[in-house]
Design an enzyme around this catalytic site. Sequence first.
Site, PDB file in Angstrom:
ATOM      1  N   GLU A   1       0.834  -1.204   0.000  1.00  0.00           N
ATOM      2  CA  GLU A   1       0.000   0.000   0.000  1.00  0.00           C
ATOM      3  C   GLU A   1       0.867   1.252   0.000  1.00  0.00           C
ATOM      4  O   GLU A   1       0.578   2.233  -0.694  1.00  0.00           O
ATOM      5  CB  GLU A   1      -0.931  -0.031   1.219  1.00  0.00           C
ATOM      6  CG  GLU A   1      -1.891   1.149   1.303  1.00  0.00           C
ATOM      7  CD  GLU A   1      -1.434   2.184   2.306  1.00  0.00           C
ATOM      8  OE1 GLU A   1      -1.562   3.386   2.001  1.00  0.00           O
ATOM      9  OE2 GLU A   1      -0.944   1.791   3.371  1.00  0.00           O
TER      10      GLU A   1
ATOM     11  N   ASP B   1       0.783   3.901  -3.126  1.00  0.00           N
ATOM     12  CA  ASP B   1       0.466   5.314  -2.952  1.00  0.00           C
ATOM     13  C   ASP B   1       1.394   6.178  -3.805  1.00  0.00           C
ATOM     14  O   ASP B   1       0.963   7.132  -4.464  1.00  0.00           O
ATOM     15  CB  ASP B   1       0.601   5.679  -1.466  1.00  0.00           C
ATOM     16  CG  ASP B   1       0.300   7.145  -1.205  1.00  0.00           C
ATOM     17  OD1 ASP B   1      -0.872   7.543  -1.317  1.00  0.00           O
ATOM     18  OD2 ASP B   1       1.245   7.893  -0.898  1.00  0.00           O
TER      19      ASP B   1
ATOM     20  N   ASP C   1      -6.926   1.302   0.718  1.00  0.00           N
ATOM     21  CA  ASP C   1      -5.588   0.721   0.914  1.00  0.00           C
ATOM     22  C   ASP C   1      -5.372  -0.494   0.014  1.00  0.00           C
ATOM     23  O   ASP C   1      -4.283  -0.690  -0.546  1.00  0.00           O
ATOM     24  CB  ASP C   1      -5.397   0.311   2.373  1.00  0.00           C
ATOM     25  CG  ASP C   1      -5.254   1.509   3.304  1.00  0.00           C
ATOM     26  OD1 ASP C   1      -5.111   2.638   2.809  1.00  0.00           O
ATOM     27  OD2 ASP C   1      -5.310   1.302   4.535  1.00  0.00           O
TER      28      ASP C   1
ATOM     29  N   GLU D   1      -4.591   0.518  -3.561  1.00  0.00           N
ATOM     30  CA  GLU D   1      -3.198   0.933  -3.720  1.00  0.00           C
ATOM     31  C   GLU D   1      -2.253  -0.263  -3.661  1.00  0.00           C
ATOM     32  O   GLU D   1      -1.265  -0.318  -4.401  1.00  0.00           O
ATOM     33  CB  GLU D   1      -2.838   1.955  -2.637  1.00  0.00           C
ATOM     34  CG  GLU D   1      -3.525   3.297  -2.848  1.00  0.00           C
ATOM     35  CD  GLU D   1      -3.121   4.334  -1.817  1.00  0.00           C
ATOM     36  OE1 GLU D   1      -3.060   5.526  -2.177  1.00  0.00           O
ATOM     37  OE2 GLU D   1      -2.879   3.950  -0.646  1.00  0.00           O
TER      38      GLU D   1
END
Length: 227
Positions: A42, A46, A115, A118
């Site tokens: 995650e 991002d 989350d 990502e």
Amino acid sequence: MKELEQIIGYEFKDKSLMLRALSHTSYINEVKSIPESNERLEFLGDSVLSIIVSEYIFRNFKQYPEGELTKLRASLVCEKSLAAFARELELGKFLFLGKGEQQNGGRERPSILADAFEALLAAMYLDGGIEIARAHVMRFVKDEIKHHTVEDAFHDYKTQLQEIIQKNPGEELSYALVSEEGPDHDKSFTVEVRLNSNAIGQGVGHSKKQAEQSAAKKALELMGIDI
């Protein structure tokens, strides 16, 4: 796993990456058979998401300065948007969650879905490279941009309207949902902004927030305010 690969249109060479991307911390804590949760993926996802979106809006919105580009990017990669993207993929049903998290509605929790989106993006990036990741992201971002004007992405019409109304003590603004139409992944909301219960503007958007901003913008235009 095969079903999700069909949904995202990508077949993993390293299936363990996909498994890790779908494994929430609560599941790892209970099962302990998988070395790590999706948290590290995650983190990477991002950054991958940010560079892909940043490059796209940098190239396609050349008339806007850095501050406005930053606000536009933030509106596209916020938790609410990412959770909506995850729901479009039906990502929730593929997640590995601990029993407690599952019972508490974890499969629909926006933070968990965002989350996971990502993390899955990072897994695709590691497995297939940046172009695979880019194609995956852009199928969502291009549609999201269509759902609102660029100006609305960083212009807060609701705050502007509120500041004007506050100059008159006793006046009260409120927003009311008039209707909602369409399937869950592509809903259209109609909202009225009301001054002391009297409608002064109506707006439509693909979220209640967008519809409220649109209604506030319409009210400002009807009031002859420079926006």
